[in-house]
Design a protein around this motif. Sequence first.
Motif, PDB file in Angstrom:
ATOM      1  N   HIS A 153       0.808  -1.224   0.000  1.00  0.00           N
ATOM      2  CA  HIS A 153       0.000   0.000   0.000  1.00  0.00           C
ATOM      3  C   HIS A 153       0.843   1.277   0.000  1.00  0.00           C
ATOM      4  N   ASN A 154       2.155   1.123   0.181  1.00  0.00           N
ATOM      5  CA  ASN A 154       3.058   2.280   0.196  1.00  0.00           C
ATOM      6  C   ASN A 154       2.652   3.337   1.227  1.00  0.00           C
ATOM      7  N   LEU A 155       2.293   2.846   2.424  1.00  0.00           N
ATOM      8  CA  LEU A 155       1.872   3.745   3.496  1.00  0.00           C
ATOM      9  C   LEU A 155       2.876   3.821   4.641  1.00  0.00           C
ATOM     10  N   ARG A 156       3.774   2.853   4.726  1.00  0.00           N
ATOM     11  CA  ARG A 156       4.620   2.781   5.913  1.00  0.00           C
ATOM     12  C   ARG A 156       6.104   2.769   5.589  1.00  0.00           C
ATOM     13  N   GLY A 157       6.473   3.319   4.456  1.00  0.00           N
ATOM     14  CA  GLY A 157       7.874   3.506   4.127  1.00  0.00           C
ATOM     15  C   GLY A 157       8.684   2.228   4.151  1.00  0.00           C
ATOM     16  N   ALA A 158       9.811   2.280   4.890  1.00  0.00           N
ATOM     17  CA  ALA A 158      10.737   1.152   4.924  1.00  0.00           C
ATOM     18  C   ALA A 158      10.089  -0.089   5.523  1.00  0.00           C
ATOM     19  N   GLU A 159       9.153   0.091   6.459  1.00  0.00           N
ATOM     20  CA  GLU A 159       8.495  -1.064   7.068  1.00  0.00           C
ATOM     21  C   GLU A 159       7.667  -1.831   6.036  1.00  0.00           C
ATOM     22  N   ALA A 160       7.026  -1.091   5.116  1.00  0.00           N
ATOM     23  CA  ALA A 160       6.268  -1.743   4.057  1.00  0.00           C
ATOM     24  C   ALA A 160       7.181  -2.543   3.140  1.00  0.00           C
ATOM     25  N   GLN A 161       8.376  -2.023   2.895  1.00  0.00           N
ATOM     26  CA  GLN A 161       9.332  -2.751   2.060  1.00  0.00           C
ATOM     27  C   GLN A 161       9.819  -4.016   2.764  1.00  0.00           C
ATOM     28  N   ARG A 162       9.975  -3.952   4.080  1.00  0.00           N
ATOM     29  CA  ARG A 162      10.375  -5.148   4.831  1.00  0.00           C
ATOM     30  C   ARG A 162       9.275  -6.198   4.795  1.00  0.00           C
ATOM     31  N   ASP A 163       8.017  -5.752   4.893  1.00  0.00           N
ATOM     32  CA  ASP A 163       6.900  -6.691   4.797  1.00  0.00           C
ATOM     33  C   ASP A 163       6.906  -7.394   3.445  1.00  0.00           C
ATOM     34  N   GLU A 164       7.125  -6.618   2.395  1.00  0.00           N
ATOM     35  CA  GLU A 164       7.151  -7.189   1.050  1.00  0.00           C
ATOM     36  C   GLU A 164       8.275  -8.221   0.916  1.00  0.00           C
ATOM     37  N   ALA A 165       9.443  -7.878   1.452  1.00  0.00           N
ATOM     38  CA  ALA A 165      10.581  -8.810   1.384  1.00  0.00           C
ATOM     39  C   ALA A 165      10.289 -10.073   2.183  1.00  0.00           C
ATOM     40  N   PHE A 166       9.651  -9.929   3.333  1.00  0.00           N
ATOM     41  CA  PHE A 166       9.294 -11.094   4.145  1.00  0.00           C
ATOM     42  C   PHE A 166       8.326 -12.000   3.389  1.00  0.00           C
ATOM     43  N   CYS A 167       7.314 -11.409   2.750  1.00  0.00           N
ATOM     44  CA  CYS A 167       6.337 -12.200   2.003  1.00  0.00           C
ATOM     45  C   CYS A 167       6.999 -12.933   0.849  1.00  0.00           C
ATOM     46  N   ARG A 168       7.887 -12.252   0.160  1.00  0.00           N
ATOM     47  CA  ARG A 168       8.590 -12.864  -0.969  1.00  0.00           C
ATOM     48  C   ARG A 168       9.417 -14.066  -0.504  1.00  0.00           C
ATOM     49  N   SER A 169      10.157 -13.890   0.593  1.00  0.00           N
ATOM     50  CA  SER A 169      11.023 -14.976   1.064  1.00  0.00           C
ATOM     51  C   SER A 169      10.210 -16.141   1.620  1.00  0.00           C
ATOM     52  N   THR A 170       9.078 -15.847   2.275  1.00  0.00           N
ATOM     53  CA  THR A 170       8.226 -16.921   2.791  1.00  0.00           C
ATOM     54  C   THR A 170       7.648 -17.753   1.660  1.00  0.00           C
ATOM     55  N   ALA A 171       7.163 -17.089   0.613  1.00  0.00           N
ATOM     56  CA  ALA A 171       6.612 -17.815  -0.526  1.00  0.00           C
ATOM     57  C   ALA A 171       7.686 -18.679  -1.183  1.00  0.00           C
ATOM     58  N   ALA A 172       8.898 -18.134  -1.319  1.00  0.00           N
ATOM     59  CA  ALA A 172       9.990 -18.915  -1.906  1.00  0.00           C
ATOM     60  C   ALA A 172      10.338 -20.106  -1.026  1.00  0.00           C
ATOM     61  N   GLU A 173      10.333 -19.896   0.284  1.00  0.00           N
ATOM     62  CA  GLU A 173      10.613 -20.983   1.237  1.00  0.00           C
ATOM     63  C   GLU A 173       9.625 -22.125   1.075  1.00  0.00           C
ATOM     64  N   LEU A 174       8.350 -21.773   0.825  1.00  0.00           N
ATOM     65  CA  LEU A 174       7.299 -22.780   0.697  1.00  0.00           C
ATOM     66  C   LEU A 174       7.151 -23.295  -0.736  1.00  0.00           C
ATOM     67  N   GLY A 175       7.918 -22.719  -1.672  1.00  0.00           N
ATOM     68  CA  GLY A 175       7.830 -23.148  -3.062  1.00  0.00           C
ATOM     69  C   GLY A 175       6.536 -22.719  -3.733  1.00  0.00           C
ATOM     70  N   ILE A 176       6.013 -21.546  -3.342  1.00  0.00           N
ATOM     71  CA  ILE A 176       4.734 -21.060  -3.862  1.00  0.00           C
ATOM     72  C   ILE A 176       4.981 -19.886  -4.803  1.00  0.00           C
ATOM     73  N   PRO A 177       4.402 -19.877  -6.001  1.00  0.00           N
ATOM     74  CA  PRO A 177       4.535 -18.720  -6.890  1.00  0.00           C
ATOM     75  C   PRO A 177       4.064 -17.439  -6.198  1.00  0.00           C
ATOM     76  N   PHE A 178       4.848 -16.391  -6.335  1.00  0.00           N
ATOM     77  CA  PHE A 178       4.609 -15.148  -5.598  1.00  0.00           C
ATOM     78  C   PHE A 178       4.389 -13.985  -6.552  1.00  0.00           C
TER      79      PHE A 178
END
Length: 243
Positions: free
Chosen positions: A59-84
């Motif tokens: 949502h681009n509302l929380r600056g660097a924290e939003a970018q960390r959330d995005e990175a966390f989601c990306r890495s979790t999906a990769a960990e589980l082998g799920i298309p992201f």
Amino acid sequence: MDRFTNQILAFIRQQDLLKPGDGVLVGFSGGADSSCLLRVLAGMTRLLGIELYAAHVNHNLRGAEAQRDEAFCRSTAAELGIPFFCVSVQVREKASREGLSLEEAARLLRYEALEELRQRLAAERKGPVVIAAAHHAGDQAETILLNLFRGSGLRGLGGMAPARDRLVRPLLCVSRADILAARTVPEIFCGTACCPSSGRESTSGQRSTSLRRGCGAARRTGICGRRRRPSAGRKPACPGTAS
């Protein structure tokens, strides 16, 4: 299979939420609720015969924290082998342009983005795709109360449906307390301490606070990392491209 997962599986079958061959696009904010939903469904893909995808809307509302959330989601999906997939939206611009609250603008943009992605996936795979949202029993109770205050009448007493059009809510049968307790089951959910924040993301730009614990022992014993790790240097494009 543990009691928590069995409860969700029984609810999915009772409500006929998912069918063999369905594509399931999980709205993945990175909070405790959507992380739990993604991990539980990841463990059911063969049992239910579904194909799982994860989608994060920034949502681009929380600056660097939003970018960390995005990175966390990306890495979790990769960990589980799920298309992201990730989609970036400009909530403040829409709110200002249309005279909406940030929360309402974010909700509209989020569902527009997920529905557009759902349609694209359905066309590509030539089969049905549903969106899975992480609303739980506590959200249901809150919705019913809000509807009562707004004078919605008897229809409002029904709250959120387990399935509506192409949207399903597999966690309506469990409470937030159940979800947080699932942090102690390593096979499902390694704990909210693995998340950038254990609270649900607020579209007004804040996160609710919650206890951050439950994963220290799992990390020390290597439990959190036993699923497939992301490949080195693998960075899915954003917006809207799969890993």
